[in-house]
Design an enzyme around this catalytic site. Sequence first.
Site, PDB file in Angstrom:
ATOM      1  CE  LYS A 161      -4.012  -2.470   2.079  1.00  0.00           C
ATOM      2  NZ  LYS A 161      -4.299  -2.743   3.302  1.00  0.00           N
ATOM      3  CD  GLN A 200      -3.379  -4.747   6.410  1.00  0.00           C
ATOM      4  OE1 GLN A 200      -2.998  -3.532   5.178  1.00  0.00           O
ATOM      5  NE2 GLN A 200      -4.265  -6.275   5.463  1.00  0.00           N
ATOM      6  CG  ASP A 209     -10.409  -0.700   4.532  1.00  0.00           C
ATOM      7  OD1 ASP A 209      -9.519  -0.742   3.425  1.00  0.00           O
ATOM      8  OD2 ASP A 209      -9.595  -0.987   5.415  1.00  0.00           O
TER       9      ASP A 209
END
Length: 282
Positions: free
Chosen positions: A54, A98, A121
């Site tokens: 990322k 994460q 997200d």
Amino acid sequence: MAARIIDGKAIAAEIRAGIKDKIALLRANNGPVPGLAVILVGEDPASQTYVRNKERACQAVGMHSEVYRLPRDTNQGKLLELIDELNGRSDIHGILVQLPVPEQIETAAIINAIRPEKDVDGFHPVNVGRLMVGEPAMIPCTPQGIMALLDHSGVELTGKKAVVVGRSNIVGKPVALLLLQRHATVTICHSRTKDLAGHTRQADVLVVATGRPGTITGEMVKEGAVVIDVGVNRVEGGLVGDVAFDEVANKAAAITPVPGGVGPMTITMLLQNTLQAATGVW
Ligand code: NDP
């Protein structure tokens, strides 16, 4: 019939090039430089790889990125404090924790703490609700990537029968809602579905996200279907999806490979969501 391969790598590269151009334009016009903060708690090797990827993807398109690597024993309060600080920063437009987080931390509390407009997200209940009612929302990256693959491949969805195998909050349910928004007639299957093949054989568009190699075999697919394989399974000899690729490719009109199908799209959509968060276009 030999299926057309839907090349996720190429499509992702094309979209990333567009994002890079838009960021260059923002920089040139003194606009906001999109900024993404990624938080990793612990040293899980797979998570470390995802976070590194990322970070690299952000750099490649000229986006600002910050990675916070916190020790495994970090408590929930400390993590919430960091999220609160990032929520308040005007140069950080996207925040991502994460997952999974260690067991002393409650996942829902973390997701709920991120401001919905920075929730790149798309997991915050506000964004889930907005998606449900069809309002502009941060859309989870993998489902959004699947829709981009279908669109870039010219797959017409209106009136088509779409079958989604898997009902997780991050893939199955949101992709089913997105297909429904696009006027497909959608069936969601799961591990308790009776006669799975009876459903999948009717699909014009079949999306498979079970995390089980070989969930879908050739005889479970209609001739000429479009098959999107979301699965990523590490087996001896490399990565495979949830679909028995060779036999399904003999019947489908188009199919995504693993690797190189859905995978490259997920981070691409994270970049797109962060750009969207920075420019305030919901
Ligand atoms: P989950 O484990 O959360 O969900 C799996 C779903 O599949 C569940 O709804 C389960 O049913 C269903 N299922 C399991 N076995 C069967 C079966 N034999 N028949 C029918 N349904 C079944 O997985 P995720 O949605 O998080 O991920 C799915 C796959 O996609 C994984 O391989 C994952 O690694 C991959 N993935 C890939 C991404 C990418 O970027 N390429 C991103 C995210 C995920 P039930 O609910 O009844 O248990």
